[in-house]
Scaffold this motif. Structure first.
Motif, mmCIF file in Angstrom:
data_model
loop_
_atom_site.group_PDB
_atom_site.id
_atom_site.type_symbol
_atom_site.label_atom_id
_atom_site.label_comp_id
_atom_site.label_asym_id
_atom_site.label_seq_id
_atom_site.Cartn_x
_atom_site.Cartn_y
_atom_site.Cartn_z
ATOM 1 N N TYR A 136 3.441 -1.582 2.907
ATOM 2 C CA TYR A 136 3.924 -1.150 1.593
ATOM 3 C C TYR A 136 4.601 -2.299 0.851
ATOM 4 C CZ TYR A 136 6.278 1.910 -1.806
ATOM 5 O OH TYR A 136 6.717 2.520 -2.957
ATOM 6 N N SER A 137 5.283 -3.156 1.593
ATOM 7 C CA SER A 137 6.100 -4.210 0.991
ATOM 8 C C SER A 137 5.280 -5.322 0.345
ATOM 9 C CB SER A 137 7.014 -4.829 2.052
ATOM 10 O OG SER A 137 7.796 -3.860 2.694
ATOM 11 N N LEU A 139 2.708 -5.061 -1.559
ATOM 12 C CA LEU A 139 2.034 -4.620 -2.775
ATOM 13 C C LEU A 139 2.909 -4.836 -4.009
ATOM 14 C CD1 LEU A 139 0.676 -1.220 -1.397
ATOM 15 C CD2 LEU A 139 -0.551 -3.403 -1.503
ATOM 16 N N GLN A 143 0.701 -1.405 -7.643
ATOM 17 C CA GLN A 143 -0.081 -1.015 -6.469
ATOM 18 C C GLN A 143 0.674 -0.004 -5.613
ATOM 19 O OE1 GLN A 143 -0.671 -5.002 -4.943
ATOM 20 N NE2 GLN A 143 -2.835 -4.979 -5.499
ATOM 21 N N ARG A 144 1.978 -0.173 -5.491
ATOM 22 C CA ARG A 144 2.767 0.787 -4.712
ATOM 23 C C ARG A 144 2.718 2.170 -5.355
ATOM 24 N NH1 ARG A 144 6.592 -3.534 -4.679
ATOM 25 N NH2 ARG A 144 8.106 -2.330 -5.905
ATOM 26 N N GLN A 145 2.789 2.215 -6.670
ATOM 27 C CA GLN A 145 2.704 3.493 -7.371
ATOM 28 C C GLN A 145 1.348 4.148 -7.135
ATOM 29 O OE1 GLN A 145 3.351 3.229 -11.612
ATOM 30 N NE2 GLN A 145 3.061 5.416 -11.942
ATOM 31 N N GLU A 239 12.298 4.843 -5.395
ATOM 32 C CA GLU A 239 10.871 4.651 -5.634
ATOM 33 C C GLU A 239 10.059 5.836 -5.111
ATOM 34 O OE1 GLU A 239 9.667 0.554 -5.819
ATOM 35 O OE2 GLU A 239 8.056 0.965 -4.405
#
Length: 273
Positions: A136-137, A139, A143-145, A239
């Motif tokens: 996850y980190s 991105l 991209q995380r969204q 987030e």
């Protein structure tokens, strides 16, 4: 020199680490090394992690699981042996091919898919999902969204996501730096003699970049950029909740160790509303 200059935030390189055929071979070897924490965590930790995950989502109550960024199947194969119905998604063709062959040789029925989890369109299929070793980190915020939207859509109502990130303590002693080395034979990033210029850059909001500039004998230049960022509990919770997911619990790692303020990693267990 242009290659020592700081790139714009989340600028891409000329080579994607997981898709280059030569690098993919080295990545697979790193995944499979039992005592190595380079590409996957060491196998002893993975065994402990899978045992803990199976207590969070028992197979009788939550049989369907998807592994986002499954690599060569370090988690998926273990979960399948416990009776879970497992899907593994990874962008690396090399890793997926290995995982498929391993599943066949061990008579495991696992649905492996060579695709980007940023393009996943599954809807309401899974009881729980995992995204492990701080994928996850790496991105960008966009991209995380996208990933959280894809995961939320793929989960059943009440489904869980278990994933981990690094905290600021992972990078606390690091400063911006530059170095280089010459490889006279085949190396991790290039097949054949080459020069590697390495830079570590720091950005605002706890974003970090490891950049590798590879120059071969024909003066061909390739740039590999590995982005990362660290999270506090509050920042990650914000987030997650912005994506419509609910924090259920958090730990120091994906083996369920209790969280403390000096932890270098952080594991979140979140639920789909």
């Amino acid at each position: 020199m242009q290659y020592a200059q700081k790139p714009e935030l989340y600028a891409t390189g000329t080579i994607q680490l997981w898709e280059d055929p030569h690098i993919a071979k080295g990545m697979l070897e790193a995944h499979l090394a039992p005592d190595n924490d380079a590409a996957s965590r060491n196998h002893q930790f993975i065994d402990r992690s899978v045992k803990w995950l199976s207590t969070l989502s028992p197979v009788e109550a939550a049989p369907k699981v998807i592994d986002f960024g499954c690599g060569p199947g370090m988690y998926t194969s273990r979960l399948a042996k416990l009776g879970y119905e497992v899907t593994g998604v990874d962008i690396s063709e090399n890793s997926i091919n290995y995982a498929k062959e391993d599943a066949v040789s061990n008579n495991l029925h696992i649905n492996y898919r060579n695709e980007s989890y940023l393009e996943l369109k599954d809807e309401g299929l899974y009881d729980w999902a995992i995204l492990i070793y701080c994928d996850y980190s790496v991105l960008s915020p966009e991209q995380r969204q996208t990933l959280l939207e894809n995961i939320k859509r793929a989960l059943k109502p009440g489904g869980k996501l278990i994933f981990d990130v690094f905290t600021p303590y992972q990078y606390e002693p690091l400063k911006e730096s530059h170095s280089w080395y010459a490889e006279n034979a085949s190396g991790f990033y290039k097949d054949g003699p080459h020069l590697c210029l390495f830079s570590h850059f720091l950005y605002e909001d706890d974003v970090y970049l490891d950049q590798y500039v590879i120059i071969d004998e024909m003066d061909q230049v390739d740039v590999i950029r590995v982005w990362d960022r660290s999270f506090t509990v509050a920042r990650l919770q914000q987030e997650i909740e912005s994506a419509g997911l609910k924090l259920s619990a958090y730990y120091s790692n994906v083996a369920g160790d209790l969280y403390n303020e000096a932890s270098k990693s952080l594991c979140f267990v979140v639920e789909k509303w």
